[in-house]
Scaffold this active site. Structure first.
Site, PDB file in Angstrom:
ATOM      1  CB  ALA A  47     -39.119  22.775 -17.738  1.00 38.03           C
ATOM      2  CD  GLU A  48     -40.149  19.070 -17.241  1.00 36.59           C
ATOM      3  OE1 GLU A  48     -39.443  18.626 -16.159  1.00 36.59           O
ATOM      4  OE2 GLU A  48     -40.946  20.291 -17.318  1.00 36.59           O
ATOM      5  CB  THR A  49     -39.476  18.336 -25.027  1.00 38.89           C
ATOM      6  OG1 THR A  49     -38.906  19.863 -25.234  1.00 38.89           O
ATOM      7  CG2 THR A  49     -39.925  18.163 -26.615  1.00 38.89           C
TER       8      THR A  49
END
Length: 285
Positions: A47-49
């Site tokens: 979903a996020e880095t």
């Protein structure tokens, strides 16, 4: 050149083995441009880095600049990636406080050695709550195949901000909360139109101090987010702003069971100021 293979991978807020929300972490992204960070985030597919783009801000080795990318775009803030990154830094540099300079402002994270794992607590930026724009709530409820009379009347629908803007919908019926579905493409279109860079936050009150949450985040192959720190902070700000809880207070948010990744977020709601969200994080083997 940093690439996706060099990124760390951690899961944050796990409440059981296999739970939590996975995040990528690039501890040194100082030589990466926007397109390179976006490409790495897309390749990782979480979903996020989080990307640490500057070390030692103002000469302080516990203050770093951080940016967050989903597989599709940069996002202003990400709670689970913040917790994961803080734990990774604490494992490398020792527990204590860190300050992340983020696109929404400075965020303080306190890390501590727990009995079994390092915990990280971030304090959100100042939260705010606003009503839905004309026709927007009706459009959202339509995508969820529900209506205003099926929501819990004690919890008015609002859009809450504590780093990202999250629409908050509280269901009156557990069965409907568990069973609703939505069209990911139509939901993403509405979110983009409204500038909801976080999740659509749906909630069922399990008790006076525990809430079960489903956070909708259609991006790539993802439809629901297993654990959403910014939504937890936004929900805490929502409860305080609407007088639905007597601050100071502490609540627990469970999330992720609907997609097989059980998670738990601890939320402390002070009388004023940012909301504090606490969880653990561990490397993904």
């Amino acid at each position: 050149m940093t690439d996706a293979r060099a990124a760390l991978k951690y899961t944050a807020f796990a409440d059981a083995p296999g739970g939590g929300n996975p995040a990528g972490i690039v501890l040194d992204a100082s030589q990466l441009g926007d397109a390179e960070m976006q490409a790495i985030a897309a390749e990782i597919g979480f979903a996020e880095t989080a990307f640490i783009t500057e070390q030692n801000v103002a000469g302080d080795d516990r203050r770093v600049r951080v940016r967050y990318f989903s597989p599709l775009a940069e996002v202003p803030f990400c709670g689970h990636a913040t917790v994961a990154t803080a734990v990774a830094l604490a494992q490398r540099d020792g527990v204590g406080d860190f300050v992340f300079e983020t696109p929404v402002g400075p965020v303080t994270i306190t890390t501590a050695a727990g009995d079994e794992a390092i915990t990280a607590s971030f304090t959100s930026v100042e939260p705010s709550v606003e009503p839905f724009g004309e026709g927007v709530l009706e459009a959202l409820l339509g995508l969820l195949s529900t209506s205003l009379d099926r929501l819990d009347p004690a919890y008015p629908p609002r859009v809450s901000f504590a780093g990202n803007r999250h629409p908050i919908i509280v269901f009156a019926d557990r069965a409907e909360f568990d069973a609703f579905s939505f069209d990911p493409g139509a939901m993403r279109s509405l979110m983009n139109e409204q500038g909801w860079s976080g999740t659509v936050t749906t909630v069922f009150p399990s008790s006076a101090s525990e809430y079960d949450s489903r956070n909708l985040f259609p991006v790539g192959a993802i439809t629901e987010d297993p654990a959403t720190g910014s939504a937890a902070a936004s929900f805490g700000g929502y409860l305080r702003a609407l007088g639905l809880i007597e601050a100071p207070a502490e609540i627990e948010i469970t999330q992720g069971s609907h997609i097989g990744r059980p998670s738990r977020l601890s939320v402390r709601i002070p009388e004023a100021g940012g909301i504090v969200v606490t969880g653990t994080a561990s490397p993904i083997s």
